[in-house]
Design an enzyme around this catalytic site. Structure first.
Site, mmCIF file in Angstrom:
data_model
loop_
_atom_site.group_PDB
_atom_site.id
_atom_site.type_symbol
_atom_site.label_atom_id
_atom_site.label_comp_id
_atom_site.label_asym_id
_atom_site.label_seq_id
_atom_site.Cartn_x
_atom_site.Cartn_y
_atom_site.Cartn_z
ATOM 1 N N GLU A 61 36.437 36.434 37.300
ATOM 2 C CA GLU A 61 37.549 37.445 37.590
ATOM 3 C C GLU A 61 38.015 37.263 39.110
ATOM 4 O O GLU A 61 39.055 37.795 39.580
ATOM 5 C CB GLU A 61 36.830 38.954 37.575
ATOM 6 C CG GLU A 61 36.528 39.343 36.140
ATOM 7 C CD GLU A 61 35.291 38.938 35.410
ATOM 8 O OE1 GLU A 61 34.565 37.810 36.153
ATOM 9 O OE2 GLU A 61 34.667 39.389 34.454
ATOM 10 N N ASN A 106 34.415 31.040 35.961
ATOM 11 C CA ASN A 106 33.493 30.900 37.042
ATOM 12 C C ASN A 106 33.436 29.868 37.664
ATOM 13 O O ASN A 106 33.474 28.497 37.239
ATOM 14 C CB ASN A 106 32.091 31.652 36.634
ATOM 15 C CG ASN A 106 31.642 30.933 35.369
ATOM 16 O OD1 ASN A 106 32.368 30.385 34.671
ATOM 17 N ND2 ASN A 106 30.226 31.045 35.230
ATOM 18 N N VAL A 107 33.128 29.435 39.099
ATOM 19 C CA VAL A 107 32.685 28.614 39.972
ATOM 20 C C VAL A 107 31.663 28.873 40.764
ATOM 21 O O VAL A 107 31.433 29.421 41.674
ATOM 22 C CB VAL A 107 34.288 28.324 40.748
ATOM 23 C CG1 VAL A 107 34.012 26.881 41.550
ATOM 24 C CG2 VAL A 107 35.320 28.156 39.947
ATOM 25 N N GLU A 108 30.453 28.153 40.382
ATOM 26 C CA GLU A 108 29.420 28.302 41.142
ATOM 27 C C GLU A 108 29.173 27.391 42.269
ATOM 28 O O GLU A 108 30.170 26.590 42.556
ATOM 29 C CB GLU A 108 28.103 27.967 39.860
ATOM 30 C CG GLU A 108 28.221 29.071 38.885
ATOM 31 C CD GLU A 108 27.194 29.081 37.866
ATOM 32 O OE1 GLU A 108 26.402 28.168 37.952
ATOM 33 O OE2 GLU A 108 27.200 29.783 36.994
HETATM 34 N N1 THU Z 1 29.877 35.800 35.363
HETATM 35 C C1 THU Z 1 31.343 35.942 35.473
HETATM 36 O O1 THU Z 1 31.940 34.859 35.812
HETATM 37 N N2 THU Z 1 32.041 37.123 35.195
HETATM 38 C C2 THU Z 1 31.298 38.121 34.690
HETATM 39 O O2 THU Z 1 31.876 39.213 34.459
HETATM 40 C C3 THU Z 1 29.849 37.943 34.333
HETATM 41 C C4 THU Z 1 29.061 36.815 34.913
HETATM 42 C C5 THU Z 1 29.263 34.465 35.807
HETATM 43 C C6 THU Z 1 28.702 34.364 36.928
HETATM 44 C C7 THU Z 1 27.834 33.304 36.914
HETATM 45 O O3 THU Z 1 28.264 31.902 37.181
HETATM 46 C C8 THU Z 1 27.447 33.158 35.202
HETATM 47 O O4 THU Z 1 28.402 34.076 34.620
HETATM 48 C C9 THU Z 1 26.211 33.664 34.939
HETATM 49 O O5 THU Z 1 25.948 34.880 35.690
#
Ligand code: THU
Length: 134
Positions: free
Chosen positions: A61, A48-50
């Site tokens: 994903e 994940n990349v916020e």
């Molecule tokens: N997150 C994902 O990367 N994939 C998922 O299927 C569930 C949630 C991430 C999004 C966010 O950066 C962090 O988890 C907290 O919700």
């Protein structure tokens, strides 16, 4: 469909953990890593990349399907997702839809409740066929 009992999930899980170690999650503090096997034997992964604009954050994903397409496409056959402790995590609802596009109902997911086809994680999915079946 038959769920293959002899598939070794550990290498895929390790790849997801490695991807998770690259997550950029300063806002949630919740790193996620994913990995999948492609039908030609390739593996793809993502983290994940916020973003400071919170709603623009990318789930792990997103990176995975982007890598899939960038490296030659194909169909996803096996998928796993881990949290910051490296424990198996379920993909969020939106990401189940992303996975459906490239894996369809038979994509196998490693979940806390065992190995399940995507058809059980996203029943009655809307997909590419709906756009061509008129
Ligand atoms: N997150 C994902 O990367 N994939 C998922 O299927 C569930 C949630 C991430 C999004 C966010 O950066 C962090 O988890 C907290 O919700």
């Amino acid at each position: 469909m038959t769920v293959s009992a002899d598939f070794d999930w550990e290498p895929l899980r390790e790849l997801a953990r490695e991807a998770m170690s690259h997550a950029y999650a300063p806002y949630s503090g919740y790193p996620v890593g994913v990995a999948a096997l492609v039908d030609d034997g390739r593996t793809v992964s993502g983290c994940n990349v916020e973003n400071a604009s919170y709603g623009l954050g990318l789930c792990a994903e997103c990176g995975l399907v982007s890598e899939l397409q960038r490296t030659g496409g194909g169909r996803l056959t096996h998928f796993t997702c881990v949290d910051g402790r490296g424990e198996i995590l379920v993909p969020c609802g939106r990401c189940r839809q992303l996975l459906y596009e490239f894996g369809g109902p038979d994509l196998l997911l490693e979940t806390p409740a065992g190995i399940l086809p995507l058809s059980e994680m996203l029943p009655q999915a809307f997909g590419p066929d709906h756009l061509t079946s008129k």
